[in-house]
Design an enzyme around this catalytic site. Structure first.
Site, PDB file in Angstrom:
ATOM      1  N   ALA A 188       3.534   8.443   0.711  1.00 37.89           N
ATOM      2  CA  ALA A 188       4.724   9.471   0.342  1.00 37.89           C
ATOM      3  C   ALA A 188       4.439  10.182  -0.847  1.00 37.89           C
ATOM      4  O   ALA A 188       3.379   9.924  -1.524  1.00 37.89           O
ATOM      5  CB  ALA A 188       5.944   8.540   0.293  1.00 37.89           C
ATOM      6  N   GLY A 253       1.321  13.427  11.377  1.00 36.58           N
ATOM      7  CA  GLY A 253       1.477  11.957  11.440  1.00 36.58           C
ATOM      8  C   GLY A 253       2.176  11.501  12.808  1.00 36.58           C
ATOM      9  O   GLY A 253       1.611  10.389  13.055  1.00 36.58           O
ATOM     10  N   VAL A 273      12.712   7.540   9.392  1.00 35.21           N
ATOM     11  CA  VAL A 273      11.388   7.791  10.174  1.00 35.21           C
ATOM     12  C   VAL A 273      10.601   6.661  10.461  1.00 35.21           C
ATOM     13  O   VAL A 273       9.739   6.433  11.304  1.00 35.21           O
ATOM     14  CB  VAL A 273      10.672   8.925   9.131  1.00 35.21           C
ATOM     15  N   GLY A 274      10.651   5.549   9.409  1.00 32.90           N
ATOM     16  CA  GLY A 274       9.975   4.294   9.860  1.00 32.90           C
ATOM     17  C   GLY A 274      10.516   3.738  11.026  1.00 32.90           C
ATOM     18  O   GLY A 274       9.609   3.111  11.754  1.00 32.90           O
ATOM     19  N   GLU A 291       6.600   0.429   4.667  1.00 37.76           N
ATOM     20  CA  GLU A 291       7.308   0.307   3.407  1.00 37.76           C
ATOM     21  C   GLU A 291       8.190   1.325   3.413  1.00 37.76           C
ATOM     22  O   GLU A 291       7.846   2.536   3.104  1.00 37.76           O
ATOM     23  CB  GLU A 291       6.348   0.519   2.397  1.00 37.76           C
ATOM     24  N   GLY A 484       8.112  -1.854 -11.421  1.00 35.25           N
ATOM     25  CA  GLY A 484       7.050  -2.390 -12.128  1.00 35.25           C
ATOM     26  C   GLY A 484       6.345  -3.414 -11.524  1.00 35.25           C
ATOM     27  O   GLY A 484       5.790  -4.339 -12.188  1.00 35.25           O
ATOM     28  N   ALA A 485       6.199  -3.520 -10.225  1.00 39.35           N
ATOM     29  CA  ALA A 485       5.435  -4.816  -9.376  1.00 39.35           C
ATOM     30  C   ALA A 485       4.129  -4.736  -9.771  1.00 39.35           C
ATOM     31  O   ALA A 485       3.318  -3.837  -9.972  1.00 39.35           O
ATOM     32  CB  ALA A 485       5.624  -4.724  -7.995  1.00 39.35           C
TER      33      ALA A 485
END
EC number: 1.2.1.3
Length: 534
Positions: A188, A253, A273-274, A291, A484-485
């Site tokens: 993305a 895609g 879309v996923g 994701e 903030g992972a």
């Protein structure tokens, strides 16, 4: 399929030749502020396909800077034929790459990390220019890719399965892992480098080849990174088609998703879309990592450290102009602190420096596209119609580029339709709760389940939040923001977020093929479960 992807493209056909584009783009003139473009190999016109050689037979498009809406450079996308040829070249390269020992594959990834380090600031500037992130976040995203390289290098010497006891004498069970094959990665716009890094580094040390279809509105980042990887592979004598690139839109895609030669598809994007991606890949019994959307909540309990909560909310709500998957979109405040926290939050919003993301001191840049500005304006209008009040922001900023005010909506119901919908813009909905159980139920009531956060000093409430009656998200934080992972933990969400996991922990397993092997080293042939067949 992929109509949504198509509608998000800011693709415009060009009526000017390459010789005119340099004069047309202020970023490509001899200007020291943008010399990083030349250092990264970005030219007036760039091929968008790499499969050992650079090319592209698709449409010519222009990458625009969201800060000014002015063109940066031109890219030639790939055609369906380009994609098919790239897959074949990847399959040929895989025959060699899958046989290279894991630690030697890790050495290549180590060198990729070093090459990224050498270009860290330049890549961060390119990302800021093309995506709209502030420079510190642009550099931070490239650093995340570098950190993933380091993680994958260590992993390359630790890939292994289990040895298990057999119930049969003279037998043993082992769990064996082999490379999966070709991994297609669809990224993305908001994290064009990091999402590729999460997948690419692990996939590579696991023995796979990768094909990247980068975000069509940020093709220059994909091209610059691919050039760096190309140089490392070629310097080591490996086929550069081990890591290929096919820039393009929905047509590419769609080909990647339905192609049986692609063993795993990693897709980052919208839930709608996923859902199509997952259905198509599953129909051909392929493997996918999804994701998707997030509608993340940050809960501040009455016993929380309010200063820490305020600082966390500001970054989580305003950072990246609300364009992170992990952005806080819903803030839930205990009724005893609600009014005080809203007042403090409004004052904090007023002090956020807004401007060109490449300038020092700026903490808030533009939205990535004009389409996002339209979604922002529509969401603000819907929120007001559904009972909300704009406590701060709510308007487009009158300046060049896609700038809007960071926005706080208060007084709206926790289950209002607009609150339950993820809108990828800097709008935060604030609600008031009376008990933690109530707040947890509100956290869990939306379709998505990516990340969540609770601020509390109560150990009992902390563990309830982490337990079976707590947050139903894939990422459950305490006393830190929703965003903030770190790369050490598996990143991903539950429910309509797609159940995908990337980056750390044991995420590497999805890039490999597992086999349970039984070895008989005796002269007898006993059967399991004591069966006699004589």
């Amino acid at each position: 399929m992929f109509r949504i992807l198509t509608s998000t493209l800011r693709i415009q056909h060009n009526n000017f030749q390459q010789s005119n584009l340099r004069r047309f783009s202020k970023y490509l003139v001899d200007n020291s502020n943008y010399a990083f473009l030349q250092r990264l190999g970005i030219e007036a016109s760039n091929p968008g396909v790499f499969n050992g050689t650079w090319g592209g037979r698709g449409e010519k498009v222009t990458s625009y800077s969201p800060t000014s809406n002015e063109p940066i450079a031109q890219v030639t996308f790939g055609s369906v034929q380009d994609f098919s040829e790239t897959v074949e070249k990847s399959k040929e390269a895989w025959k060699q790459w899958c046989l290279i020992p894991g630690p030697k594959r890790g050495e290549v990834v180590r060198q990729v990390g070093e090459a990224l380090r050498e270009n860290l600031t330049d890549l961060g500037k390119l990302l800021s220019l093309e995506v709209g992130k502030i420079l510190l976040e642009g550099i931070g995203e490239i650093q995340e890719y570098i950190d993933m390289c380091d993680f994958a290098v260590g992993l390359s010497r630790m890939l292994g399965g289990s040895v298990m006891p057999s119930e049969r004498p003279g037998h043993m069970l082992i769990e064996n892992w082999n490379p999966l094959g070709i991994v297609g990665i669809i990224t993305a716009f908001n994290f064009p480098a990091a999402v590729f890094g999460w997948n690419h580094t692990l996939s590579l040390v696991c023995g796979n080849c990768t094909i990247l279809k980068g975000a069509p509105t940020a093709p220059l980042v994909s091209i610059a990174i691919t050039r760096i990887i190309q140089s490392v592979l070629e310097a080591n004598g490996y086929p550069a088609s081990i890591c290929s690139l096919v820039s393009g839109g929905a047509d590419i895609g769609q080909e990647m998703v339905k192609d049986r030669r692609i063993d795993l598809v990693s897709f980052t994007g919208s839930t709608e879309v996923g859902r199509q991606v997952g259905t198509t890949v599953q129909a051909r019994f392929g493997r996918h990592v999804l994701e998707l959307g997030g509608n993340n909540a940050l809960i501040v309990n009455e016993d929380a450290d309010l200063e820490m909560a305020l600082r966390s909310m500001l970054f989580a709500c305003v950072g990246t102009a609300g364009q992170r998957c992990t952005t806080t979109r819903r803030v839930m405040l205990h009724e005893s602190i609600h009014d005080e926290m809203v007042e403090r939050l409004v004052k904090a919003y007023q002090q956020v420096p807004i401007g060109d993301p490449l300038e020092d001191g700026v903490l808030y840049g533009p939205l990535h596209s004009d389409r996002a500005v339209g979604e922002y304006e529509s969401a603000v209008q819907q929120a007001v119609e559904q009972g909300g009040m704009v406590s701060y922001g709510g308007k487009r900023i009158n300046r060049p580029g896609n700038f809007v005010e960071p926005t706080l909506i208060t007084g709206i119901a926790h289950d209002a339709p607009i609150v339950c919908k993820e809108t990828f813009v800097p709008i935060t909905y604030v609600s008031k709760f009376s008990s933690l159980d109530e707040a947890i139920s509100w956290n869990n009531e939306v379709d998505q389940g990516l990340t969540s956060s609770l601020f509390t000093k109560d150990v009992g409430k902390l563990f309830k939040w982490l337990g079976p009656h707590g947050s139903d998200c894939g990422i459950v934080n305490v006393n830190i923001p929703t965003s903030g992972a770190e790369i050490g933990g598996a990143f991903g969400g539950n429910k309509a977020t797609g159940w995908g996991r990337e980056a750390g922990s044991d995420s590497w397993k999805q890039y490999m093929r597992r086999s349970t092997c039984t070895i008989n080293y005796s002269d007898e042939l006993p059967l399991a479960q004591g069966i006699k067949f004589e």
